[in-house]
Every structure is written in structure tokens, then in C-alpha cells.
Design a protein around this motif. Structure first.
Motif, PDB file in Angstrom:
ATOM      1  N   ASN A  83      -8.534 -58.595  23.130  1.00  0.00           N
ATOM      2  CA  ASN A  83      -9.653 -59.145  23.722  1.00  0.00           C
ATOM      3  C   ASN A  83     -10.823 -58.870  22.928  1.00  0.00           C
ATOM      4  N   LEU A  84     -11.805 -60.014  22.948  1.00  0.00           N
ATOM      5  CA  LEU A  84     -12.661 -60.332  21.954  1.00  0.00           C
ATOM      6  C   LEU A  84     -14.062 -59.955  22.561  1.00  0.00           C
ATOM      7  N   TRP A  85     -14.981 -58.643  22.126  1.00  0.00           N
ATOM      8  CA  TRP A  85     -15.898 -58.313  22.339  1.00  0.00           C
ATOM      9  C   TRP A  85     -17.200 -58.745  21.416  1.00  0.00           C
ATOM     10  N   VAL A  86     -18.156 -59.467  22.243  1.00  0.00           N
ATOM     11  CA  VAL A  86     -19.685 -59.857  21.354  1.00  0.00           C
ATOM     12  C   VAL A  86     -20.638 -59.269  21.739  1.00  0.00           C
ATOM     13  N   THR A  87     -21.488 -58.759  20.770  1.00  0.00           N
ATOM     14  CA  THR A  87     -22.870 -58.165  21.164  1.00  0.00           C
ATOM     15  C   THR A  87     -23.682 -59.360  20.869  1.00  0.00           C
ATOM     16  N   ASN A  88     -25.105 -59.399  21.605  1.00  0.00           N
ATOM     17  CA  ASN A  88     -26.019 -60.401  21.241  1.00  0.00           C
ATOM     18  C   ASN A  88     -27.430 -59.969  21.350  1.00  0.00           C
ATOM     19  N   PHE A  89     -28.133 -60.843  20.973  1.00  0.00           N
ATOM     20  CA  PHE A  89     -29.731 -60.345  21.068  1.00  0.00           C
ATOM     21  C   PHE A  89     -30.115 -60.548  22.222  1.00  0.00           C
ATOM     22  N   THR A 118     -31.299 -48.941  27.646  1.00  0.00           N
ATOM     23  CA  THR A 118     -31.517 -48.290  26.244  1.00  0.00           C
ATOM     24  C   THR A 118     -31.323 -49.171  24.983  1.00  0.00           C
ATOM     25  N   PHE A 119     -30.374 -50.320  25.360  1.00  0.00           N
ATOM     26  CA  PHE A 119     -30.426 -51.398  24.294  1.00  0.00           C
ATOM     27  C   PHE A 119     -31.573 -52.097  23.896  1.00  0.00           C
ATOM     28  N   SER A 120     -31.901 -52.085  22.769  1.00  0.00           N
ATOM     29  CA  SER A 120     -33.371 -52.591  22.100  1.00  0.00           C
ATOM     30  C   SER A 120     -32.920 -53.820  21.010  1.00  0.00           C
ATOM     31  N   GLU A 121     -32.253 -53.692  20.200  1.00  0.00           N
ATOM     32  CA  GLU A 121     -31.911 -54.653  19.151  1.00  0.00           C
ATOM     33  C   GLU A 121     -30.580 -54.276  18.429  1.00  0.00           C
ATOM     34  N   ILE A 122     -29.536 -54.973  19.523  1.00  0.00           N
ATOM     35  CA  ILE A 122     -28.000 -54.331  19.099  1.00  0.00           C
ATOM     36  C   ILE A 122     -27.678 -55.356  18.142  1.00  0.00           C
ATOM     37  N   TRP A 123     -26.773 -54.996  17.180  1.00  0.00           N
ATOM     38  CA  TRP A 123     -26.242 -55.698  16.136  1.00  0.00           C
ATOM     39  C   TRP A 123     -24.798 -55.645  15.996  1.00  0.00           C
ATOM     40  N   GLY A 124     -23.961 -55.226  14.988  1.00  0.00           N
ATOM     41  CA  GLY A 124     -22.701 -55.203  15.043  1.00  0.00           C
ATOM     42  C   GLY A 124     -21.729 -54.097  15.868  1.00  0.00           C
ATOM     43  N   CYS A 125     -20.594 -54.353  16.049  1.00  0.00           N
ATOM     44  CA  CYS A 125     -19.648 -53.601  16.659  1.00  0.00           C
ATOM     45  C   CYS A 125     -18.493 -53.099  16.033  1.00  0.00           C
ATOM     46  N   GLY A 131     -10.440 -46.296  21.609  1.00  0.00           N
ATOM     47  CA  GLY A 131     -10.685 -47.568  22.326  1.00  0.00           C
ATOM     48  C   GLY A 131     -12.193 -47.392  22.665  1.00  0.00           C
ATOM     49  N   ASN A 132     -13.032 -46.553  22.236  1.00  0.00           N
ATOM     50  CA  ASN A 132     -14.435 -46.592  22.530  1.00  0.00           C
ATOM     51  C   ASN A 132     -15.245 -47.663  21.794  1.00  0.00           C
ATOM     52  N   LEU A 133     -16.028 -48.332  22.100  1.00  0.00           N
ATOM     53  CA  LEU A 133     -16.707 -49.559  21.293  1.00  0.00           C
ATOM     54  C   LEU A 133     -18.098 -48.794  20.789  1.00  0.00           C
ATOM     55  N   TRP A 134     -18.393 -48.774  19.475  1.00  0.00           N
ATOM     56  CA  TRP A 134     -19.433 -48.269  18.959  1.00  0.00           C
ATOM     57  C   TRP A 134     -20.352 -49.405  18.470  1.00  0.00           C
ATOM     58  N   ALA A 135     -21.668 -49.495  18.619  1.00  0.00           N
ATOM     59  CA  ALA A 135     -22.377 -50.707  18.284  1.00  0.00           C
ATOM     60  C   ALA A 135     -23.730 -50.082  17.473  1.00  0.00           C
ATOM     61  N   ALA A 136     -24.353 -50.752  16.711  1.00  0.00           N
ATOM     62  CA  ALA A 136     -25.601 -50.469  15.810  1.00  0.00           C
ATOM     63  C   ALA A 136     -26.646 -51.000  16.544  1.00  0.00           C
ATOM     64  N   ASP A 137     -27.815 -50.215  16.697  1.00  0.00           N
ATOM     65  CA  ASP A 137     -29.038 -50.382  17.489  1.00  0.00           C
ATOM     66  C   ASP A 137     -30.164 -50.548  16.256  1.00  0.00           C
ATOM     67  N   GLU A 138     -30.595 -51.542  15.695  1.00  0.00           N
ATOM     68  CA  GLU A 138     -31.777 -51.489  14.688  1.00  0.00           C
ATOM     69  C   GLU A 138     -32.835 -50.735  15.243  1.00  0.00           C
ATOM     70  N   ASN A 139     -33.231 -50.517  16.268  1.00  0.00           N
ATOM     71  CA  ASN A 139     -34.379 -49.826  16.748  1.00  0.00           C
ATOM     72  C   ASN A 139     -34.332 -48.238  17.174  1.00  0.00           C
ATOM     73  N   VAL A 140     -32.787 -47.924  17.336  1.00  0.00           N
ATOM     74  CA  VAL A 140     -32.498 -46.727  18.027  1.00  0.00           C
ATOM     75  C   VAL A 140     -31.508 -46.119  17.413  1.00  0.00           C
ATOM     76  N   GLY A 141     -30.336 -46.538  17.049  1.00  0.00           N
ATOM     77  CA  GLY A 141     -29.348 -45.720  16.171  1.00  0.00           C
ATOM     78  C   GLY A 141     -27.982 -46.245  16.505  1.00  0.00           C
ATOM     79  N   ARG A 170     -32.360 -48.182   9.936  1.00  0.00           N
ATOM     80  CA  ARG A 170     -32.294 -49.394  10.787  1.00  0.00           C
ATOM     81  C   ARG A 170     -30.890 -49.965  10.579  1.00  0.00           C
ATOM     82  N   PRO A 171     -29.994 -49.363  11.451  1.00  0.00           N
ATOM     83  CA  PRO A 171     -28.560 -49.792  11.198  1.00  0.00           C
ATOM     84  C   PRO A 171     -28.406 -51.264  11.999  1.00  0.00           C
ATOM     85  N   CYS A 172     -27.578 -52.138  11.016  1.00  0.00           N
ATOM     86  CA  CYS A 172     -27.154 -53.587  11.752  1.00  0.00           C
ATOM     87  C   CYS A 172     -25.643 -53.407  12.028  1.00  0.00           C
TER      88      CYS A 172
END
Length: 328
Positions: A83-89, A118-125, A131-141, A170-172
């Protein structure tokens, strides 16, 4: 009579050996499908593009299949079920099921939508081995969205939130090494950070165990990823290059100079990267091209000519990744 018994015993052993060989072969085929069967997926801001394996064999301007219901797409990753998971702005995480993607070019709709205050500026995943999804948030962590939360969707509080108030990165992008340690890029200071698996079990402020780069060795790092040998690669957008920190460099801080630097003249604002088998693919934001470099071309520093160039592959590319080939 004795000869007959021995013959039967030998025959039995041979049958068992043959059976075991067939089972082993079947397991290998299932567990390790050919790397070159995978398609190239690109988060193209306005949509997600898929380039089929047949379109990756030679240079050109192929027309991709598109997942259009993914506006402001910035990150792409696949779970174990394809399954495809997509993060967006729009500060969302969307799931497009493998079943729906098989109907491309018919545009699929998201099966799951996840939001969070909590999401502020989410980027890559990316996904961890559980099976847990991890994402980077440039403004949070960094966030962990648990496997259970991925099933239920809706508005959530991330299962784990990792911050670093000391280094203030500032992780992306995020990537896991084979030991389950999480690596991120730091756009603030051109560095790469490692957080060990033991630091990821609960929310809190964490100090990186390893810091690489700095001192001008990385100019605005972009997507990070590991090759099959455990070496860490990252695009250096500001330097028009792609660099490798070798596996031996990842064990301690202060390794500021990359082991390998690829500075091909065709690299123009490289941002996304991903490996397909041993082949390195890089996405340029400057000229919108996707480029392939073969293993022999990236063994040492240099300026090799890409073996394949897909022109106009994305208008505003972000993360790339390889996943199952869907659609037709």
C-alpha cells in the motif's frame, strides 16, 4: 535384499533433498523478488507519479501514471502489503491501497486519511520493521504513527514524538539502518543525525548519538537513504552533488568529509534519491530530471554521466522511492 533397502533409503533421501530444494527456491523467490521489478514513485507536489519498470530502461520523456488525489505530495513510502502512503503539505498522511493502485490510470481515492494538530510541516516518511510509519517534521522533529493508528485513521496524536532542542535540526527525511537506528537530515546546519533504536520507544527530547557532516561538507542536504552495503547516501542540493558516508564512518561523530562525492554535470539541485538494487536514482529540482547511476559509476568520487535520464520527470519533485509496479 540389503541392496534394495539401501536403494530405497537413498531414494528417500534424494526425494527429501529435492523437496527441500524446491521449497527453498520458492521461498527465495517470494522473499527476495527481483529488485528491477519495482517501479519508480515520485512525490511531485501536485500529485504522485509512477514510472513503470519498462520506462526506466532507457533515456527519454515517458508519461507516468499519476495518483492525482494527493495534492501537495511531499513524501512517499510503501508498507509491507504494497500500500502506498503519501505525506503532504496539507499536513495529512494518506493511504492508497495496492488494490486501488492496480486500477491505474483510473485515479484512486485515499482509503485512510490521518491528520493531527501536532503536524506542522511534514516531509518524508518511512516504515520501521514493526510496521509503524515514521515521518519528519521540519518544525517539530520526528513522529511515529503506530500500525494501529494507520488502520483507524482520523485525527491522532502521534504514538511517539522525538524532538531535539539541543541541536534544533530541521529534518525533512528519515531512514532506518539495518540495526533499527533512525537517521535524519538537518537542513539548519548541513548535518546528518543518528538516533538509536533505544531512543525511539517513547516521546521526549533526545540527543543524537552520531552527528555527521557540518563544516561546509553538505550544502542543504535533502533525501537520505542506505545502499545494500549499509553506506549512507544524501543529496547535497546546494552543492549540486550526491555524497556517501561509508558504513565505517557511521559509528562515531566528527566524520565531516564524505567518503564519496558524485558531482555529475547533469546534477542540478538534486533533492530526492533512492536505490533500485545497486543502481542509484537521483531527482533534480533544477531541471526536473530523474537520473540513474550504475554501481560501477559510484564506487569512487567523480563526475560520471548518468546511464539513464528521464527528462521532465517532475515539475516540483520531493521524495522518491521504489515500490510495486501498479497499473498499466
Amino acid at each position: 535384499m540389503q541392496f534394495s533397502k539401501n536403494s530405497e533409503a537413498i531414494s528417500c533421501v534424494l526425494r527429501r533433498a529435492l523437496c527441500a530444494l524446491l521449497i527453498c527456491s520458492a521461498l527465495v523467490c517470494v522473499a527476495a523478488p527481483a529488485a528491477h521489478a519495482s517501479a519508480l514513485w515520485i512525490a511531485d507536489s501536485e500529485q504522485v507519479d509512477e514510472y513503470l519498470p519498462s520506462q526506466l530502461k532507457s533515456s527519454g520523456t515517458p508519461t507516468p501514471l499519476t495518483v492525482s488525489d494527493s495534492d501537495e505530495a511531499v513524501g512517499v513510502c510503501f508498507d509491507k502489503s504494497g500500500n502506498l502512503w503519501v505525506t503532504n503539505f496539507n499536513e495529512q498522511i494518506l493511504e492508497f491501497t495496492a488494490k486501488a493502485l492496480k486500477k491505474l490510470p483510473t485515479a484512486p481515492s485515499p482509503a485512510v486519511t490521518i491528520t493531527s494538530s501536532t503536524f506542522s510541516e511534514i516531509w518524508g516518511c518511512t516504515f520501521d520493521k514493526h510496521g509503524n510509519l515514521w515521518a519528519a517534521d521540519e518544525n517539530v522533529g520526528m513522529y511515529e504513527v503506530s500500525a494501529l493508528q494507520l488502520k483507524t485513521g482520523g485525527s491522532i496524536t502521534p504514538a511517539v514524538i522525538i524532538t531535539d532542542t539541543t541541536q534544533s535540526p530541521r529534518p525533512c527525511y528519515v531512514a532506518f539502518d539495518k540495526s533499527g537506528n533512525l537517521w535524519i537530515d538537518d537542513r539548519n546546519n548541513g548535518r546528518l543525525f543518528e538516533f538509536t533504536a533505544s531512543q525511539l520507544g517513547a516521546s521526549g527530547d533526545a540527543t543524537p548519538t552520531v552527528i555527521l557532516g557540518g563544516e561546509g561538507s553538505l550544502g542543504d542536504p535533502g533525501q537520505i537513504g542506505f545502499d545494500g552495503h549499509g553506506n549512507l547516501w544524501v543529496t547535497s542540493y546546494g552543492d549540486d552533488s550526491v555524497v556517501e558516508f561509508s558504513k565505517s564512518q557511521l559509528g562515531a561523530s566528527n566524520n565531516d568529509a564524505p567518503a564519496i562525492t558524485i558531482s555529475s554535470s547533469t546534477l542540478d539541485g538534486p533533492w530526492g534519491l533512492a536505490f533500485r538494487g545497486g543502481d542509484l536514482w537521483v531527482m533534480n529540482q533544477g531541471n526536473s530530471d530523474a537520473e540513474e547511476f550504475r554501481p560501477s559509476q559510484i564506487k569512487h568520487s567523480g563526475s560520471p554521466a548518468p546511464s539513464v535520464i528521464l527528462t521532465d520527470a517532475a515539475s516540483d519533485s520531493n521524495e522518491l522511492g521504489f515500490g510495486p509496479a501498479h497499473g498499466k
